[in-house]
Design a protein around this motif. Structure first.
Motif, PDB file in Angstrom:
ATOM      1  N   GLN A 149       0.824  -1.205   0.000  1.00  0.00           N
ATOM      2  CA  GLN A 149       0.000   0.000   0.000  1.00  0.00           C
ATOM      3  C   GLN A 149       0.861   1.260   0.000  1.00  0.00           C
ATOM      4  O   GLN A 149       0.487   2.285  -0.565  1.00  0.00           O
ATOM      5  CB  GLN A 149      -0.910   0.012   1.226  1.00  0.00           C
ATOM      6  N   ALA A 150       2.025   1.183   0.640  1.00  0.00           N
ATOM      7  CA  ALA A 150       2.893   2.359   0.771  1.00  0.00           C
ATOM      8  C   ALA A 150       3.870   2.501  -0.385  1.00  0.00           C
ATOM      9  O   ALA A 150       4.776   3.340  -0.319  1.00  0.00           O
ATOM     10  CB  ALA A 150       3.657   2.284   2.090  1.00  0.00           C
ATOM     11  N   ALA A 151       3.716   1.702  -1.443  1.00  0.00           N
ATOM     12  CA  ALA A 151       4.629   1.793  -2.586  1.00  0.00           C
ATOM     13  C   ALA A 151       4.627   3.216  -3.138  1.00  0.00           C
ATOM     14  O   ALA A 151       3.580   3.772  -3.468  1.00  0.00           O
ATOM     15  CB  ALA A 151       4.210   0.802  -3.665  1.00  0.00           C
ATOM     16  N   GLY A 152       5.805   3.813  -3.213  1.00  0.00           N
ATOM     17  CA  GLY A 152       5.914   5.200  -3.650  1.00  0.00           C
ATOM     18  C   GLY A 152       5.599   6.202  -2.559  1.00  0.00           C
ATOM     19  O   GLY A 152       5.637   7.413  -2.794  1.00  0.00           O
ATOM     20  N   GLY A 153       5.276   5.701  -1.355  1.00  0.00           N
ATOM     21  CA  GLY A 153       4.909   6.590  -0.254  1.00  0.00           C
ATOM     22  C   GLY A 153       5.725   6.335   0.991  1.00  0.00           C
ATOM     23  O   GLY A 153       6.931   6.081   0.925  1.00  0.00           O
ATOM     24  N   THR A 154       5.049   6.356   2.152  1.00  0.00           N
ATOM     25  CA  THR A 154       5.733   6.269   3.446  1.00  0.00           C
ATOM     26  C   THR A 154       4.991   5.315   4.363  1.00  0.00           C
ATOM     27  O   THR A 154       3.757   5.289   4.370  1.00  0.00           O
ATOM     28  CB  THR A 154       5.802   7.660   4.122  1.00  0.00           C
ATOM     29  N   ILE A 155       5.755   4.546   5.137  1.00  0.00           N
ATOM     30  CA  ILE A 155       5.153   3.691   6.166  1.00  0.00           C
ATOM     31  C   ILE A 155       5.701   4.115   7.526  1.00  0.00           C
ATOM     32  O   ILE A 155       6.902   4.331   7.683  1.00  0.00           O
ATOM     33  CB  ILE A 155       5.432   2.195   5.892  1.00  0.00           C
ATOM     34  N   LEU A 156       4.801   4.285   8.478  1.00  0.00           N
ATOM     35  CA  LEU A 156       5.163   4.724   9.830  1.00  0.00           C
ATOM     36  C   LEU A 156       5.060   3.549  10.796  1.00  0.00           C
ATOM     37  O   LEU A 156       4.016   2.902  10.889  1.00  0.00           O
ATOM     38  CB  LEU A 156       4.238   5.853  10.287  1.00  0.00           C
ATOM     39  N   PHE A 157       6.149   3.289  11.522  1.00  0.00           N
ATOM     40  CA  PHE A 157       6.141   2.309  12.600  1.00  0.00           C
ATOM     41  C   PHE A 157       6.041   3.081  13.910  1.00  0.00           C
ATOM     42  O   PHE A 157       7.027   3.630  14.407  1.00  0.00           O
ATOM     43  CB  PHE A 157       7.405   1.444  12.568  1.00  0.00           C
ATOM     44  N   ASP A 158       4.817   3.136  14.451  1.00  0.00           N
ATOM     45  CA  ASP A 158       4.570   3.887  15.671  1.00  0.00           C
ATOM     46  C   ASP A 158       4.973   3.056  16.891  1.00  0.00           C
ATOM     47  O   ASP A 158       4.654   1.868  16.960  1.00  0.00           O
ATOM     48  CB  ASP A 158       3.084   4.249  15.745  1.00  0.00           C
ATOM     49  N   GLU A 159       5.691   3.700  17.846  1.00  0.00           N
ATOM     50  CA  GLU A 159       6.203   3.004  19.035  1.00  0.00           C
ATOM     51  C   GLU A 159       7.025   1.781  18.638  1.00  0.00           C
ATOM     52  O   GLU A 159       6.773   0.656  19.079  1.00  0.00           O
ATOM     53  CB  GLU A 159       5.061   2.615  19.970  1.00  0.00           C
ATOM     54  N   VAL A 160       8.034   2.017  17.807  1.00  0.00           N
ATOM     55  CA  VAL A 160       8.852   0.925  17.273  1.00  0.00           C
ATOM     56  C   VAL A 160       9.636   0.200  18.368  1.00  0.00           C
ATOM     57  O   VAL A 160       9.996  -0.964  18.203  1.00  0.00           O
ATOM     58  CB  VAL A 160       9.806   1.480  16.184  1.00  0.00           C
ATOM     59  N   SER A 161       9.868   0.865  19.504  1.00  0.00           N
ATOM     60  CA  SER A 161      10.603   0.213  20.593  1.00  0.00           C
ATOM     61  C   SER A 161       9.831  -0.961  21.178  1.00  0.00           C
ATOM     62  O   SER A 161      10.420  -1.825  21.829  1.00  0.00           O
ATOM     63  CB  SER A 161      10.911   1.229  21.702  1.00  0.00           C
ATOM     64  N   GLU A 162       8.511  -0.998  20.955  1.00  0.00           N
ATOM     65  CA  GLU A 162       7.683  -2.092  21.487  1.00  0.00           C
ATOM     66  C   GLU A 162       7.589  -3.261  20.513  1.00  0.00           C
ATOM     67  O   GLU A 162       6.881  -4.231  20.781  1.00  0.00           O
ATOM     68  CB  GLU A 162       6.276  -1.568  21.795  1.00  0.00           C
TER      69      GLU A 162
END
Length: 517
Positions: free
Chosen positions: A294-307
């Motif tokens: 879905q994020a091809a050509g865009g951005t993916i956000l990993f929220d609270e990546v420490s968890e």
């Protein structure tokens, strides 16, 4: 095992440290001294009892003020971050020695030449880039940076030629050069961005304080690059909004911005969310596109990546290393084409030190980093934020924007706001919803008290001095923790090492799940 030693500038102090290691037959694998005079040591892990004795010996050395563990050596941090930054550049970049031999390059070079890494390292720059005599340029009496039109893969490129000089006493010695290539297509894209009307993606941020102005300024610059971004800050500081602004201000703005909350999703669900699944992978399943698709050509956000769980960390690392993934139930390889932005309330370096986060993944994600200040560090923004929030709430409720009493303004600016902007929004929403008239007073702002409580010890108390000191220490740490919710912040506040603070928090069972904000 790695140590960071803070010490005075004394002749022979490094030799004293090395002699102690030698006395304990410790194999020193590396030693560094940075510009501040700190000494960094790298040696194999030793028994805990031997480690305690070693720390005591080092702390007794004349001139040493503090000794603590550190997750990595400075040169390791620099080398890995530079390598990660180089690999994320979309344009071909090569580094050559004084003979014109290629000694360093990024993935864009390999993709273009279709050679293995070993084959590229055996290649001369004149064999892959034509239209300019690199050998003659490197043999010149004086070598200056310049820009030339060249051919790479039989296509026209602009090459920025940057000599690399190494200081040597009162002169410099040529060590080689860096060649950065840019195609006509990429130049066209950048010129289009230059002439495009400036984006308002960052205009929604109230940045009157110098701390927030610095963050917005850095975020705008980072948004124009394509490297991974790690955004760190306390809960409620607006990390996700900054991530979205970076996407909107980037060349990927026309692509999708999708997110995954790493703290609230099981491993099996996370895998299908990220990678999707092929038709027939499950009973009566029609197939589903994952977030990477879905994020091809865009951005993916990993929220609270420490968890993120260890299993998901390993899978994400593999995707970042190879740039490919498999859908569940499908053997075909798919490539990723998205930018990754991560947010976290915790210090990932602490997580690496604790063993809860992979060091190699940390370097992959921490290419570009932003630290969002807490609301108490940007007090000049509290009133502008308050006015903006009141305007938004008033529109939703269909009422006139209320006024703030003088005592309310002073209280808002003086309160530490451990929950930051989110807490401010909730407090103002409650106040405006329940107010009488058209003015918000101090009493209408209902938030937990963060002021120190007055305590005393009765002369007939039961217990020892040590027990009462520990009780006082526990209460103080429990009161301070909401405002300084990381070991490094709390250690800086109290003038102790972050390791000492971490041990005390662990001893008293103080963490985010036990402390009320």
């Amino acid at each position: 095992m790695r140590l960071e030693i803070n010490c005075e500038d004394r002749l022979g102090i490094t030799q004293d440290v090395i002699e102690i290691l030698s006395d304990y037959h410790i194999d020193l694998r590396g030693i560094e001294i940075n510009a501040m005079g700190k000494i960094f040591l790298d040696f194999p892990t030793i028994e805990f009892t031997d480690f305690q004795v070693l720390m005591q010996k080092l702390r007794r050395v004349n001139g040493i003020t503090d000794v603590k563990t550190t997750p990595f050596m400075p040169i390791q941090r620099e080398r890995n971050q530079l390598r990660a930054l180089l690999q994320t550049l979309p344009d071909p970049v090569v580094s050559i020695d004084t003979q014109g031999k290629i000694i360093l390059f990024n993935d864009a070079v390999i993709r273009g030449l279709e050679l293995s890494a070993e084959e590229v390292l055996q290649t001369h720059i004149d064999d892959v880039i034509t239209g300019f005599n690199f050998t003659k340029w490197l043999e010149g009496r004086e070598i200056y940076p310049q820009t030339q039109r060249v051919k790479f893969l039989e296509q026209d490129y602009i090459a920025d030629l940057l000599p690399v000089d190494v200081p040597d006493s009162d002169k410099t010695i040529l060590a080689g050069a860096v060649v950065m290539l840019k195609s006509e297509v990429r130049l066209g894209q950048q010129i289009s961005v230059f002439h495009r009307a400036s984006s308002n993606s960052f205009s929604s941020f109230d940045a009157n304080s110098s701390a927030m102005k610095k963050v917005i300024r850095e975020a705008k610059r980072m948004s124009e690059l394509d490297g991974n971004i790690l955004i760190t800050g306390e809960t409620g500081t607006g990390k996700e909004q900054i991530a979205k602004a970076c996407h909107d201000n980037s060349r990927r703005s026309e692509g999708e911005f999708v997110s995954l909350n790493c703290a609230s999703i099981p491993d099996d669900v996370a895998e299908t969310e990220l990678f999707g699944y092929a038709p027939g992978a499950f009973t009566n399943a029609e197939g589903k596109a994952g977030l990477f698709e879905q994020a091809a050509g865009g951005t993916i956000l990993f929220d609270e990546v420490s968890e993120m769980s260890p299993q998901l960390q390993a899978k994400l690392l593999r995707v970042l290393e190879y740039g490919t993934y498999h859908q569940v139930g499908d053997s075909r390889v798919k490539s990723i084409d998205c930018r990754i932005i991560c947010t976290t309330c915790r210090d990932l370096a602490d997580c690496v030190d604790d063993g809860t986060f992979r060091e190699d993944l940390y370097y992959r994600l921490n290419v570009l980093s932003l630290v969002v200040p807490s609301l108490r560090e940007r007090k000049a923004d509290i009133l502008p934020l308050t006015n903006r929030i009141l305007l938004q709430h008033s529109k939703k409720l269909g009422i006139q924007i209320p006024k703030l009493s003088k005592s309310c303004v002073e209280y808002l600016q003086g309160y530490p706001w451990p929950g930051n902007i989110r807490q401010l929004k909730n407090a103002l929403y409650r106040a405006i919803s329940l107010m009488d008239g058209n003015e918000i007073t101090k009493d209408a702002i209902q938030v937990p008290s963060c002021s120190a409580t007055v305590t005393y010890i009765d002369e007939n108390f039961d217990g020892t001095l040590e027990q009462e000191v520990k009780k006082f220490e526990r209460d103080m740490l429990k009161r301070l923790y909401p405002s300084y919710p990381s070991t490094r912040q709390l250690a800086k506040k109290l003038g102790l090492s972050h390791t000492a603070i971490a041990n005390k928090l662990r001893e008293y069972g103080i963490n985010k799940s036990t402390v009320k904000y």
